[in-house]
Scaffold this motif. Structure first.
Motif, short mmCIF file in Angstrom:
data_model
loop_
_atom_site.label_atom_id
_atom_site.label_comp_id
_atom_site.label_asym_id
_atom_site.label_seq_id
_atom_site.Cartn_x
_atom_site.Cartn_y
_atom_site.Cartn_z
N ASP A 111 4.77 -10.01 57.27
CA ASP A 111 4.65 -8.56 57.10
C ASP A 111 3.70 -8.28 55.94
N THR A 112 3.02 -7.17 56.01
CA THR A 112 2.11 -6.74 54.96
C THR A 112 2.39 -5.28 54.64
N ILE A 113 2.65 -4.98 53.39
CA ILE A 113 2.98 -3.63 52.98
C ILE A 113 1.88 -3.07 52.08
N GLU A 114 1.24 -2.01 52.52
CA GLU A 114 0.31 -1.27 51.68
C GLU A 114 1.15 -0.35 50.79
N VAL A 115 1.20 -0.63 49.50
CA VAL A 115 2.17 0.03 48.63
C VAL A 115 1.89 1.52 48.49
N GLY A 116 0.64 1.89 48.25
CA GLY A 116 0.26 3.30 48.26
C GLY A 116 0.87 4.15 47.17
N LEU A 117 1.23 3.56 46.04
CA LEU A 117 1.77 4.32 44.90
C LEU A 117 0.64 4.60 43.92
N ALA A 118 0.64 5.82 43.38
CA ALA A 118 -0.47 6.24 42.51
C ALA A 118 -0.56 5.37 41.27
N ARG A 119 -1.75 5.21 40.76
CA ARG A 119 -2.00 4.53 39.50
C ARG A 119 -2.67 5.51 38.54
N PRO A 120 -2.45 5.32 37.22
CA PRO A 120 -1.59 4.31 36.59
C PRO A 120 -0.12 4.57 36.88
N ARG A 121 0.69 3.49 36.88
CA ARG A 121 2.09 3.59 37.25
C ARG A 121 3.01 3.58 36.03
N ARG A 122 4.03 4.38 36.11
CA ARG A 122 5.11 4.37 35.12
C ARG A 122 6.29 3.64 35.73
#
Length: 271
Positions: A218-229
């Protein structure tokens, strides 16, 4: 640039008792330049072995690894590896440890000192240049190891569970430090971990490996904004990704209970 191509790679080990063990089976990945890619999978699935192939520390049984189209035939300055163990020279100071690869490469002393001090500062260890590893905590020693690799300016940073031996608080700080360095240095990173939260917090993409023989399932494109808290771990998207990883890994971990272990004393990690 730092594009990594892993093309139909298989890796086999021969053992006296059980014969051939297939660690990796026709595994393929494409990691674009400057991407932060993370691999998770059950123990013994070949995660660490895969990193050694990209690093040129081991040879694939079939298939190949490439960096920017060049076939990996051995270690090279375009790749740097950080291990879970700190691998520092205990008889050298922090600065001398960071300078070591630069000295071997023949960089003049003033230039290697300037570069070493710059990277020691980048990992938050200014003031500890003349300390010895025994005088440092585990987290500080790992920062030295990261500075040493970065000082050599590799295109690709390979990291094999670098924070696995740290306590949870230190681990969180090191994750934040690493992300800050990655955002500044713009390296391609291939990072191995058993920690699902760590994988999703750090990565642009998370690859999930099967039980041995290791394949990408499986491959997950995380897609969470950067910079990350760090509070992003409570977000709905993060939690959804975590459920997906846990579901994939649960059945794969169960499979590992029925695998035949390699002979005691056999060389070659398949973790």
């Amino acid at each position: 640039m730092g594009r990594v191509s892993i093309e139909e790679v298989s890796l086999e080990f021969r053992t006296r008792r059980t014969g051939t063990i297939v660690a990796l089976d026709s595994l393929s990945m494409e990691i674009p330049d400057k991407q932060f890619a993370v691999i998770v999978g059950p123990s013994g699935c070949g995660k660490s072995s895969l990193l050694t192939l990209v690093a040129g520390l081991n040879d694939a049984s079939s298939g190949c690894c490439r960096v920017d189209g060049r076939v990996v035939n051995g270690p090279g300055a375009d790749r740097g590896m950080v291990f879970q163990s700190y691998s520092l020279f205990p008889w050298l100071t922090v600065r001398k440890n960071v300078e070591f690869g630069l000295a071997v490469g023949g960089l003049p002393a003033p230039e290697r000192t300037e570069r070493a001090l710059r990277h020691i500062e980048a990992v938050g260890l200014s003031g500890f240049e003349d300390a010895y590893p025994v005088q440092l905590s585990g987290g500080m020693q790992q920062r030295v190891a990261i500075a040493r690799v970065l000082a050599n300016d590799p295109e690709v940073l390979l990291m094999d569970e670098p924070f696995g031996a740290l306590d949870s608080q230190t681990r969180s700080i090191m994750q934040e430090l690493l992300l800050g360095i990655w955002e500044r240095e713009q390296k391609t990173v291939l990072f191995v971990t058993h920690d699902i939260d760590e994988a999703l917090y750090l990565g642009d993409v998370v690859y999930i490996m099967s039980a041995r023989p290791g394949r990408i399932i499986d491959t997950i494109e995380v897609g969470l904004a950067r910079p990350r808290r760090y509070d992003i771990v409570t977000s709905e998207r993060f939690v959804g990704h975590k459920r997906r990883v846990m579901a994939s890994l649960h059945s794969e971990v169960q499979k590992t209970m029925n695998l035949t272990p390699p002979d005691p004393g056999e060389s070659g990690s398949t973790s």
